[in-house]
Design a protein around this motif. Structure first.
Motif, PDB file in Angstrom:
ATOM      1  N   VAL A 116       2.450 -13.064  -7.089  1.00 49.98           N
ATOM      2  CA  VAL A 116       3.077 -11.785  -7.439  1.00 49.98           C
ATOM      3  C   VAL A 116       3.597 -11.906  -8.858  1.00 49.98           C
ATOM      4  O   VAL A 116       4.391 -12.788  -9.159  1.00 49.98           O
ATOM      5  CB  VAL A 116       4.243 -11.458  -6.471  1.00 49.98           C
ATOM      6  CG1 VAL A 116       4.907 -10.157  -6.857  1.00 49.98           C
ATOM      7  CG2 VAL A 116       3.763 -11.409  -5.040  1.00 49.98           C
ATOM      8  N   ASN A 117       3.145 -11.015  -9.729  1.00 50.90           N
ATOM      9  CA  ASN A 117       3.587 -11.016 -11.129  1.00 50.90           C
ATOM     10  C   ASN A 117       3.458 -12.401 -11.770  1.00 50.90           C
ATOM     11  O   ASN A 117       4.418 -12.924 -12.348  1.00 50.90           O
ATOM     12  CB  ASN A 117       5.033 -10.528 -11.247  1.00 50.90           C
ATOM     13  CG  ASN A 117       5.167  -9.060 -10.905  1.00 50.90           C
ATOM     14  OD1 ASN A 117       4.182  -8.344 -10.835  1.00 50.90           O
ATOM     15  ND2 ASN A 117       6.365  -8.624 -10.692  1.00 50.90           N
ATOM     16  N   ILE A 173       1.889  -7.128   0.025  1.00 46.76           N
ATOM     17  CA  ILE A 173       1.671  -6.951  -1.418  1.00 46.76           C
ATOM     18  C   ILE A 173       1.883  -5.502  -1.826  1.00 46.76           C
ATOM     19  O   ILE A 173       2.519  -5.222  -2.841  1.00 46.76           O
ATOM     20  CB  ILE A 173       0.276  -7.459  -1.819  1.00 46.76           C
ATOM     21  CG1 ILE A 173       0.236  -8.990  -1.651  1.00 46.76           C
ATOM     22  CG2 ILE A 173      -0.066  -7.057  -3.247  1.00 46.76           C
ATOM     23  CD1 ILE A 173      -1.129  -9.602  -1.843  1.00 46.76           C
ATOM     24  N   LYS A 202       4.831  -4.211  -4.456  1.00 47.62           N
ATOM     25  CA  LYS A 202       4.553  -3.426  -5.661  1.00 47.62           C
ATOM     26  C   LYS A 202       5.331  -2.121  -5.663  1.00 47.62           C
ATOM     27  O   LYS A 202       5.830  -1.689  -6.700  1.00 47.62           O
ATOM     28  CB  LYS A 202       3.053  -3.145  -5.769  1.00 47.62           C
ATOM     29  CG  LYS A 202       2.254  -4.364  -6.154  1.00 47.62           C
ATOM     30  CD  LYS A 202       0.786  -4.040  -6.252  1.00 47.62           C
ATOM     31  CE  LYS A 202      -0.009  -5.285  -6.621  1.00 47.62           C
ATOM     32  NZ  LYS A 202      -1.452  -5.003  -6.676  1.00 47.62           N
TER      33      LYS A 202
END
Length: 73
Positions: free
Chosen positions: A5-6, A26, A30
């Protein structure tokens, strides 16, 4: 298991759930990034680990003591 993630690998533990919840997780992460909720905004960059229990996720952060609840439906 870990998810990305990121640009950051986050450990994920599944309890009464399995890896089939990853797409919903996910998508929910987001949608949650920077959105105000219980206790103010949630910053995904401070995320340390995630526990998925059934259709719920608990997010553990470096900055905030305790955990944040996230529905996965």
């Amino acid at each position: 298991m870990r998810i990305r993630v990121n640009e950051k690998d986050i450990p994920v533990t599944f309890v009464s759930s399995d890896h089939k919840m990853i797409p919903q997780l996910i998508q929910a992460l987001k949608a949650t990034n920077g959105v105000e909720g219980q206790g103010g905004t949630f910053d995904l960059t401070a995320l340390e680990r995630i526990e998925v229990i059934g259709t719920e996720a608990y997010l553990y952060s470096k900055e905030n003591s305790g955990k944040r609840y996230l529905a996965l439906y």
